[in-house]
Motif scaffolding. Structure first.
Motif, PDB file in Angstrom:
ATOM      1  N   SER A  42     -16.040  17.127 114.458  1.00 26.81           N
ATOM      2  CA  SER A  42     -15.986  17.743 115.880  1.00 26.81           C
ATOM      3  C   SER A  42     -14.903  17.297 116.437  1.00 26.81           C
ATOM      4  CB  SER A  42     -17.532  17.072 116.258  1.00 26.81           C
ATOM      5  OG  SER A  42     -17.937  17.783 117.424  1.00 26.81           O
ATOM      6  N   SER A  43     -15.789  16.201 117.803  1.00 28.78           N
ATOM      7  CA  SER A  43     -14.499  15.967 118.787  1.00 28.78           C
ATOM      8  C   SER A  43     -13.909  14.620 118.716  1.00 28.78           C
ATOM      9  CB  SER A  43     -14.851  15.702 120.488  1.00 28.78           C
ATOM     10  OG  SER A  43     -14.332  17.412 120.322  1.00 28.78           O
ATOM     11  N   ALA A  44     -14.285  13.475 117.358  1.00 27.83           N
ATOM     12  CA  ALA A  44     -14.158  12.375 117.085  1.00 27.83           C
ATOM     13  C   ALA A  44     -12.513  12.202 117.520  1.00 27.83           C
ATOM     14  CB  ALA A  44     -14.301  12.234 115.812  1.00 27.83           C
ATOM     15  N   LEU A  45     -12.174  11.302 118.262  1.00 29.81           N
ATOM     16  CA  LEU A  45     -11.293  10.635 118.076  1.00 29.81           C
ATOM     17  C   LEU A  45     -11.297   8.940 117.721  1.00 29.81           C
ATOM     18  CD1 LEU A  45     -10.403  11.068 122.396  1.00 29.81           C
ATOM     19  CD2 LEU A  45      -9.099  12.254 120.399  1.00 29.81           C
ATOM     20  N   THR A  46      -9.564   8.420 117.017  1.00 30.34           N
ATOM     21  CA  THR A  46      -9.377   7.494 116.562  1.00 30.34           C
ATOM     22  C   THR A  46      -9.369   6.208 117.391  1.00 30.34           C
ATOM     23  OG1 THR A  46      -8.358   8.587 114.289  1.00 30.34           O
ATOM     24  CG2 THR A  46      -7.914   6.395 114.802  1.00 30.34           C
ATOM     25  N   LEU A  47     -10.139   5.424 117.831  1.00 25.55           N
ATOM     26  CA  LEU A  47      -9.877   4.645 118.743  1.00 25.55           C
ATOM     27  C   LEU A  47      -9.832   2.886 117.997  1.00 25.55           C
ATOM     28  CD1 LEU A  47     -12.596   5.950 121.246  1.00 25.55           C
ATOM     29  CD2 LEU A  47     -10.032   6.626 121.123  1.00 25.55           C
ATOM     30  N   HIS A  48      -9.825   2.299 117.441  1.00 25.78           N
ATOM     31  CA  HIS A  48     -10.146   1.440 116.642  1.00 25.78           C
ATOM     32  C   HIS A  48      -8.764   0.967 115.761  1.00 25.78           C
ATOM     33  CE1 HIS A  48     -13.657   1.189 118.593  1.00 25.78           C
ATOM     34  NE2 HIS A  48     -14.070   1.768 117.574  1.00 25.78           N
ATOM     35  N   GLN A  49      -7.676   2.245 115.773  1.00 23.35           N
ATOM     36  CA  GLN A  49      -6.840   1.621 114.839  1.00 23.35           C
ATOM     37  C   GLN A  49      -5.659   2.663 115.099  1.00 23.35           C
ATOM     38  OE1 GLN A  49      -8.445   2.688 111.000  1.00 23.35           O
ATOM     39  NE2 GLN A  49      -7.703   4.197 110.794  1.00 23.35           N
ATOM     40  N   PRO A  50      -4.279   2.562 115.198  1.00 22.86           N
ATOM     41  CA  PRO A  50      -2.804   3.358 115.144  1.00 22.86           C
ATOM     42  C   PRO A  50      -3.228   4.316 114.362  1.00 22.86           C
ATOM     43  CG  PRO A  50      -2.353   1.508 114.073  1.00 22.86           C
ATOM     44  CD  PRO A  50      -4.265   1.017 114.857  1.00 22.86           C
ATOM     45  N   LEU A  51      -2.161   5.690 114.637  1.00 19.32           N
ATOM     46  CA  LEU A  51      -3.091   6.697 114.803  1.00 19.32           C
ATOM     47  C   LEU A  51      -1.360   6.743 113.946  1.00 19.32           C
ATOM     48  CD1 LEU A  51      -3.551   8.976 117.318  1.00 19.32           C
ATOM     49  CD2 LEU A  51      -5.338   8.131 115.528  1.00 19.32           C
ATOM     50  N   ARG A  52      -1.258   7.264 112.852  1.00 23.62           N
ATOM     51  CA  ARG A  52       0.652   7.107 111.872  1.00 23.62           C
ATOM     52  C   ARG A  52       1.337   8.293 111.950  1.00 23.62           C
ATOM     53  NH1 ARG A  52       1.717   2.068 110.732  1.00 23.62           N
ATOM     54  NH2 ARG A  52      -0.347   0.532 110.205  1.00 23.62           N
ATOM     55  N   VAL A  53       2.353   8.655 112.156  1.00 25.34           N
ATOM     56  CA  VAL A  53       2.641   9.938 112.110  1.00 25.34           C
ATOM     57  C   VAL A  53       3.558  10.259 111.414  1.00 25.34           C
ATOM     58  CG1 VAL A  53       3.436  12.542 113.734  1.00 25.34           C
ATOM     59  CG2 VAL A  53       1.805  10.492 114.580  1.00 25.34           C
ATOM     60  N   THR A  54       3.744  11.606 110.185  1.00 29.28           N
ATOM     61  CA  THR A  54       4.768  11.278 109.422  1.00 29.28           C
ATOM     62  C   THR A  54       5.230  13.248 109.218  1.00 29.28           C
ATOM     63  OG1 THR A  54       4.224  10.426 107.828  1.00 29.28           O
ATOM     64  CG2 THR A  54       6.187  11.340 106.609  1.00 29.28           C
ATOM     65  N   ARG A  55       7.270  12.979 110.160  1.00 29.63           N
ATOM     66  CA  ARG A  55       7.839  14.330 109.697  1.00 29.63           C
ATOM     67  C   ARG A  55       8.272  14.847 108.511  1.00 29.63           C
ATOM     68  NH1 ARG A  55      12.674  17.098 111.068  1.00 29.63           N
ATOM     69  NH2 ARG A  55      11.799  19.524 112.494  1.00 29.63           N
TER      70      ARG A  55
END
Length: 254
Positions: A42-55
């Motif tokens: 659903s519309s869950a957001l991650t609020l308690h840890q950083p988001l990691r992005v890989t190209r």
């Protein structure tokens, strides 16, 4: 035309790849999608840890997060431009009726809407689409390309998302498209229980219920008839038709 593409099946999912393949000749594409399967988030957001992005080597951005995370991230500072359109999909499986409440595919599109962008969720409907490869999604992807080139998306109101469900049939068997409303399912099937290796009981959520309200005019009926269902969705969850009933039940004057 700049298009942001996301999904809930993962950044390497065949439905997303088919959509990218179809749209690359006609638009500038940026893919920001979850690193793995996120169906039902659903519309869950991650609020308690950083988001990691890989190209990735193919230029797509893989995010260790939810579908809503991906679009929120993309439109709130990760990208150095604003896309003209947000598309989520192509999902492997239907998002009909009550499915839109749970769907990560729809949630990614809704996140684009929250941030002021026209947004579309698109799904391929059939019992075996999850076992198919990229080829199975080409009819749906090509239809989306042609539909986008007609510039219909530019007339989508700012407060709406289009939820598109395309039957998994050969192109010549598609019976056109129709604007629909969400139908409703029966209650979900019962939980499945099992034992883990240590003898503890574990539970599996049951399968979605069959259509209860699936008659003419609904998304269920359209897809069952071989038609592409296009359902406008709104984020306002107020039950406007019940406002007066609730006021009376609570003893409040209009």
């Amino acid at each position: 035309m700049r298009i942001l593409i996301s999904n809930d099946d993962g950044v390497l999912a065949p439905g997303l790849s088919a959509l990218v393949e179809a749209l690359q000749p006609v638009a500038e594409l940026t893919v920001v999608a979850p690193e793995g399967e996120c169906s039902g988030y659903s519309s869950a957001l991650t609020l308690h840890q950083p988001l990691r992005v890989t190209r990735l080597e193919n230029g797509r951005y893989s995010v260790r997060g939810t579908p809503a995370d991906c679009v929120h991230l993309a439109l709130n500072g990760f990208l150095d431009f604003e896309p003209d359109l947000v598309i989520s999909g192509i999902n492997a499986g239907a998002n009909l009726g009550d499915d839109v409440i749970y769907s990560g595919t729809v949630a990614a599109a809704l996140e684009g809407r929250f941030l002021g962008k026209p947004a579309i969720a698109v799904s391929l409907c059939g019992p075996h689409v999850r076992s198919h490869g990229l080829e199975a999604f080409r009819v749906a992807a090509n239809w989306m390309r042609d539909w986008i080139l007609r510039q219909v998306w530019q007339r989508i109101p700012a407060a709406a998302v289009l939820n598109i469900n395309i039957p998994d049939v050969p192109e010549q068997e598609l019976q056109g498209w129709v604007v629909t409303r969400c139908g409703h399912r029966q209650r979900a099937m019962d939980l499945r229980t099992a034992q883990d290796p240590r003898g503890r009981t574990v539970y599996w959520i049951g399968l979605a219920g069959e259509p209860l309200d699936g008659g003419p005019g609904t998304d269920f009926h359209a897809v069952d008839q071989g038609m592409i269902s296009i359902t406008p969705l709104a984020a306002d969850m107020t039950a406007h038709t019940l406002l007066e009933d609730i006021r009376q039940a609570m003893g409040q004057d209009s």
